[in-house]
Motif scaffolding. Structure first.
Motif, PDB file in Angstrom:
ATOM      1  N   ARG A   6      -2.695  -5.507   5.169  1.00 21.22           N
ATOM      2  CA  ARG A   6      -3.910  -5.029   4.535  1.00 21.22           C
ATOM      3  C   ARG A   6      -3.921  -5.435   3.067  1.00 21.22           C
ATOM      4  N   TRP A   7      -5.118  -5.772   2.553  1.00 19.96           N
ATOM      5  CA  TRP A   7      -5.239  -6.081   1.125  1.00 19.96           C
ATOM      6  C   TRP A   7      -5.466  -4.801   0.329  1.00 19.96           C
ATOM      7  N   GLU A   8      -4.777  -4.701  -0.812  1.00 14.80           N
ATOM      8  CA  GLU A   8      -4.986  -3.558  -1.698  1.00 14.80           C
ATOM      9  C   GLU A   8      -5.373  -4.067  -3.072  1.00 14.80           C
ATOM     10  N   GLU A   9      -6.228  -3.325  -3.757  1.00 17.74           N
ATOM     11  CA  GLU A   9      -6.556  -3.684  -5.131  1.00 17.74           C
ATOM     12  C   GLU A   9      -5.336  -3.480  -6.012  1.00 17.74           C
ATOM     13  N   GLY A  10      -5.207  -4.324  -7.041  1.00 19.56           N
ATOM     14  CA  GLY A  10      -4.076  -4.192  -7.949  1.00 19.56           C
ATOM     15  C   GLY A  10      -2.909  -5.013  -7.456  1.00 19.56           C
ATOM     16  N   LEU A  11      -1.784  -4.888  -8.139  1.00 10.38           N
ATOM     17  CA  LEU A  11      -0.640  -5.737  -7.836  1.00 10.38           C
ATOM     18  C   LEU A  11       0.531  -4.945  -7.267  1.00 10.38           C
TER      19      LEU A  11
END
Lengths: 509, 522
Positions: free
Chosen positions: B155-160
């Motif tokens: 899954r893609w998440e905002e931020g690093l």
């Protein structure tokens, strides 16, 4: 009924069966988890509940195993395999269709997961009972469990890395079903179970699964069709979006990426409000710019004005404008506005186009973009974008912007209004009721003095906008009233976050 | 790829520019350092053909340090200079590729909003109209939302920071780390100097002891052992220095996180981003160079002949009163015939530009939407940057993605050998196999894949290097010769390169009796 004469080497086959059964069982579980995450969101919740459901069902199955196949364990095992093949193999397709065509998706989901878990749960003890003849207890338990877990490992690695990317969910589930049938078949022949009915059952299930595999493309499409209430008359994937047109009796609907864009039954309300509000602020509008609006419906309204000499329509997708220019039904909807000699179509990204064009040559601008559901489209709702519209407007001109729903997405709506204001525009927010959309909002804007729509300038033949409707649009009752809001900036798009939260709370409630 | 700037310096090794194979519709090639010329550096000096030419100043090297030196000379009215560049274009690590869909960076691709001390960069940005007075930015060129996302557990998440699957202990350690960094940001010595300044020359020397240990050791001493926090911090070190935690000095590691303070602007983490990367800055710096920029020039020798310096390239000799040496320090023994071999080591990088017919549908899968910088958790590459992020308002059209791979896990010499041995097909395979779990449809959308190997992409801030005597000594001018390169700071970012370019030019101007305004202070 030759239950007792086992073939040599059958314990090897049994152990391979354990391995394959475990692999397929876990794949069904992962399919259910992945599908539920895709369709319902919140993947942690979906995976947890599905794993719980599956393990519980396996426990129930293991308990029930003591009552199953006491006399003919090999026959019972073959039938079990066959049932798993049927239920598991069709599970992804069934869940897809259930999602599209019934309200009971969750019920079907948990039921299928439970059934597969139950059958797999019966299977392992049954296999152990069969194997008991060839092995000692300790050896048996450790070999069977080792292979069971090894199969789970293979499934969990194959599933994300190979099965999903290469086959997709529906095909993966059919393929696993075929593996189960194959196990059943090999098992039955190694035990020399020459029971015609059993063979017939396996053949039928195998054929069904092969048929399902061959039709999986069609099943996907059929499931998609179920997402739309009316029959699809046209669907097209352009490089920019997925376009679907449905038709029921005289009502035509357009969906872009599954979002309703208009219904021919009431789109006049939306487009009259979008176009005539700004144009009636301008004395003798001659040149008009449309940003977005590739369906040509806003253009249809603009071309009602005798004074209009030129309309420029800037829309991203050439296939969209071509479709609405040439298609029989669709061009009739927009009164062939896209073929009008006064109209020019330019297929370009509006964000780029407004940055490169600064000629103050338009008396009115109509901004009709999709809702700000992602950061890319969200750029078309930022302060920078609205600032770049200033130089395009001639003195005395007016602008209208579609701003999503002030009722369902109240914070988003007022965030857009505040952003337009912060970009140096005089604004007047307005709204109306569009039955197929619900309550919908816009912003009217001008440069020096506040915009003043003038009823006398409205063209004849309108179906909604009149002396009674116009003043009403500018009044906001308490449940849609203005909210203080930060402005939407390119480097910090609060609007996209608001929009997501606002609509999620509507969908969840 | 937050915080990465590579700079000048791809002269380095001869890279095989092997040409494309066109199987299954994919074209591309290995582009890069002018190897045909580069080879000749090791051969004995060859007779030059043309008669020597005279000029006031020779600038050897056309990366950011050389370009900013030229810019400073021009500001002072010194126009009689030439710039000698090995490649076909000036810019060093800030060069760009041009494709019909969009230009794309070949390496450095963003510039953080400058700190207060970064007076050279502020002056440059004012000149470009990006900074008006001292507080108005051109908003359109700041990185648009969403800036970055990370792919973790499907899954893609905002931020690093990879949040999915993180334990409460992971989050606790992250908060501790962030608080710790904030303390360093506020820290001042008795003379009011920052702990970690940009340019680094303005940092307090009192913290030099932090240079003695590695960032890995520093993290261990703070009892930070969360795998996710360690990945996150190492990502920063790989991104900005091409180094693992073990190979990064703790001083440099902390500098990465604590030095960008937003320069008084809010929010603090703004950065300028352009489709062509930092080549936007190069275009501004080189616009008045005209005939003075000589490309495809391999500087082979720089020697003192009486009162003048003689700079010899493969086909031309220049005689000059002054030389600004804007080349990597490790070439000094070859070019200046110096005996001492400075211990400057460099991290190799591979950069790929993927030209896409359309964005693959998988960009919109699960979680946060396509961002400017797209990072894969626990992956050998640093992810990819989307060139059209600033220009498009849709998620479908043609685009160019720039993929970055530092070779931080290998010794540089070994990595260079591997790069030399790898062919174009091999690099393509690596890139697609790394990205295909996330984008299984990438291969079909990709029409062209170009590869650039940067053998000596950036100087490495190994423990002990930054505050070493030899690093500081390497910046000392000789008689009529001045040294300018980001490696003199110990790490490779635009702000440091431009600092040294301007410093060297000002030293030269001062010797000419033309010392004017000090750009380094105002």
């Amino acid at each position: 009924m030759a239950e007792n004469n086992e073939a040599p080497g059958s314990s090897g086959i049994l152990l391979i069966s354990v391995f394959l059964v475990a692999t397929c069982g876990l794949v069904y579980e992962l399919i259910a988890g992945a599908l539920a995450s895709y369709l319902l969101g919140d993947s942690v919740l979906q995976f947890s509940t599905i794993i719980g459901d599956y393990l519980f069902a396996m426990g129930v199955g293991s308990y029930l195993a003591q009552f199953v196949g006491r006399r003919q364990p090999a026959v019972a095992f073959t039938r079990l395999q066959n049932s798993i093949a049927l239920i598991g193999g069709f599970s992804a397709a069934a869940m897809h269709v259930a999602y599209s065509y019934s309200g009971g998706f969750r019920l079907v989901l948990y039921l299928l997961v439970f059934l597969v878990g139950l059958l797999v749960g019966v299977e392992i003890p049954l296999l152990m009972a069969i194997l008991k003849r060839n092995y000692g207890f300790r050896e048996l338990v450790s070999q069977v469990l080792a292979l069971d877990y090894l199969g789970a490992l293979l499934a969990s690695v194959l599933f994300p890395l190979f099965l999903i990317p290469q086959l997709g969910l529906i095909r993966t589930s059919f393929c696993c079903g075929l593996v189960n049938v194959a196990v059943a078949w090999i098992f039955a022949s190694s035990f020399r179970l020459r029971i015609p009915l059993l063979r017939a059952e396996m053949a039928v299930v195998g054929a069904l699964l092969l048929g399902g595999l061959a039709a999986s493309e069609r099943i996907t499409r059929w499931a998609e069709e179920g997402l739309y209430p009316d029959p699809i008359v046209l669907s097209r994937s352009t490089p920019y979006q997925r376009l679907v047109v449905t038709r029921k009796h005289q009502e035509i609907r357009l969906y872009l990426n599954n979002n309703l864009q208009f219904s021919s039954r009431d789109e006049y309300r939306y487009h009259e409000a979008l176009v005539h509000t700004p144009l009636s602020c301008v004395k003798e509008p001659r040149r008009v710019l449309i940003l977005g609006g590739g369906d040509g419906l806003a253009a249809r309204e603009i071309l009602r004005y005798k004074s209009v000499q030129q309309v420029l329509l800037v829309d991203l997708d050439p296939e969209m404008t071509a479709l609405f220019r040439t298609h029989r039904y669709l061009s009739r909807l927009n009164d062939h506005s896209l073929s009008d000699p006064r109209l020019k179509i330019l297929n370009a990204d509006a964000f780029v186009w407004v940055s490169e064009n600064k000629e103050p040559s338009f008396d009115a601008i109509v901004v009709d973009f999709p809702d700000p559901s992602n950061y890319a489209v969200g750029k078309l709702y930022t302060k920078t974008f609205y600032q770049r519209l200033h130089p395009l407007l001639a003195p005395g001109g007016a602008l209208s912007v579609q701003c999503t729903s002030p009722l369902f997405a109240r914070r988003s709506y007022w965030c857009i209004v505040e952003t337009i204001k912060a970009a140096g525009w005089q604004v007047k927010p307005y709204h109306l009721y569009v039955p197929s959309f619900g309550e919908w909002g816009f912003t009217l804007a001008s440069q020096d003095s506040p915009p003043e729509p003038d009823l006398r300038r409205l063209p004849v033949g309108l179906k909604y906008l009149d002396a009674a409707a116009l003043p009403d649009m500018f009044l906001f009752p308490a449940d849609m009233a203005a909210l203080p809001s930060p402005i939407n900036r390119l480097f910090d798009q609060v609007l996209v976050r608001y929009y997501e939260q606002d609509w999620r709370s509507i969908v969840d409630s | 790829m937050k915080r990465r700037h590579f700079l000048q310096g791809a002269l380095a090794l001869p890279w095989l520019a092997s040409c494309s194979s066109r199987q299954s519709g994919l074209s591309g090639q290995i582009v890069g350092a002018n190897f045909a010329l580069g080879h000749r550096l090791r051969q004995a000096g060859q007779a030059t053909v043309r008669p020597p030419q005279k000029v006031d100043v020779v600038i050897a090297g056309g990366g950011i340090a050389g370009l900013t030196a030229a810019w400073r000379l021009s500001q002072a009215g010194v126009d009689d200079f030439v710039m000698l560049e090995l490649e076909e274009d000036a810019g060093g690590n800030s060069r760009a590729a041009r494709y019909p869909a969009s230009p794309a960076p070949w390496a450095a691709h963003y510039l953080p909003v400058p700190t207060r001390e970064s007076t050279v960069v502020r002056r440059l940005l004012r000149e470009m109209g990006l900074l008006r007075g001292s507080n108005l930015f051109e908003e359109g060129q700041l990185c648009h939302a969403n800036e970055e996302r990370v792919y973790v557990l499907g899954r893609w998440e905002e931020g690093l920071f990879p949040k999915a699957g993180a334990s409460s202990d992971d989050f606790r350690q992250l908060r501790q780390f962030e608080d710790h960094i904030q303390k360093w940001q506020k820290w001042r010595d008795r003379r009011g100097r920052k702990a970690f300044a940009i340019p680094m020359a303005f940092s307090s020397p009192e913290l030099r002891y932090l240079d003695q240990i590695s960032m890995a050791e520093y993290m261990a001493r703070q009892h930070w052992n969360s795998p996710r926090l360690l990945w996150y911090v190492e990502y920063g070190c790989r991104d900005d220095y091409g180094c693992s935690l073990q190979n990064t000095s703790a001083w440099a590691g902390l500098h990465y996180f604590a030095s960008r303070d937003g320069g008084g602007f809010e929010p603090k983490d703004l950065q300028f981003v352009w489709p062509e990367g930092n080549h936007r800055l190069v275009q501004h710096l080189e616009r008045d160079l005209g005939q003075r920029l000589h490309t495809a020039q391999l500087v082979m020798r720089i020697s003192r002949q009486g009162d003048l310096w003689e700079v010899q390239t493969q086909n031309q000799t220049w005689r000059a009163r002054q030389v600004i040496y804007a080349l990597p320090t490790f070439l000094r023994p070859y070019l200046l015939q110096e005996q001492a071999r400075p211990q400057f080591t460099y991290a190799p990088w591979t950069v790929c530009n993927l030209v896409l017919d359309r964005l693959p549908p998988s960009v919109t899968r699960e979680g946060a939407g396509l961002s400017w910088d797209n990072v894969l958790y626990d992956s050998p590459g640093l992810g990819y940057v989307v060139a059209t992020h600033q220009t498009q308002s849709h998620l479908q059209g043609p685009s160019v993605w720039t993929y970055y791979r530092p070779w931080s896990e290998l010794e540089p010499a070994l990595a260079r050998q591997q790069m030399l041995d790898s062919d174009w097909e091999g690099v393509c395979r690596q890139v697609f196999s790394e990205l295909s779990p996330v984008h299984p449809d990438l291969r079909e959308a990709c029409r062209q894949l170009d590869v650039m190997h940067l053998g000596h992409a950036m100087v490495r801030p190994l423990p002990g290097f930054i505050w070493s005597q030899q690093r500081q000594a390497a910046a000392q001018p000789g008689k009529g010769i001045y040294f300018a390169h980001s490696d003199l700071s110990g790490f490779s970012i635009f702000e440091e390169a431009s600092y040294h370019g301007v410093r060297a030019a000002q030293e030269a101007l001062s010797d000419l009796g033309k010392a004017g305004a000090d750009f380094l202070r105002e």
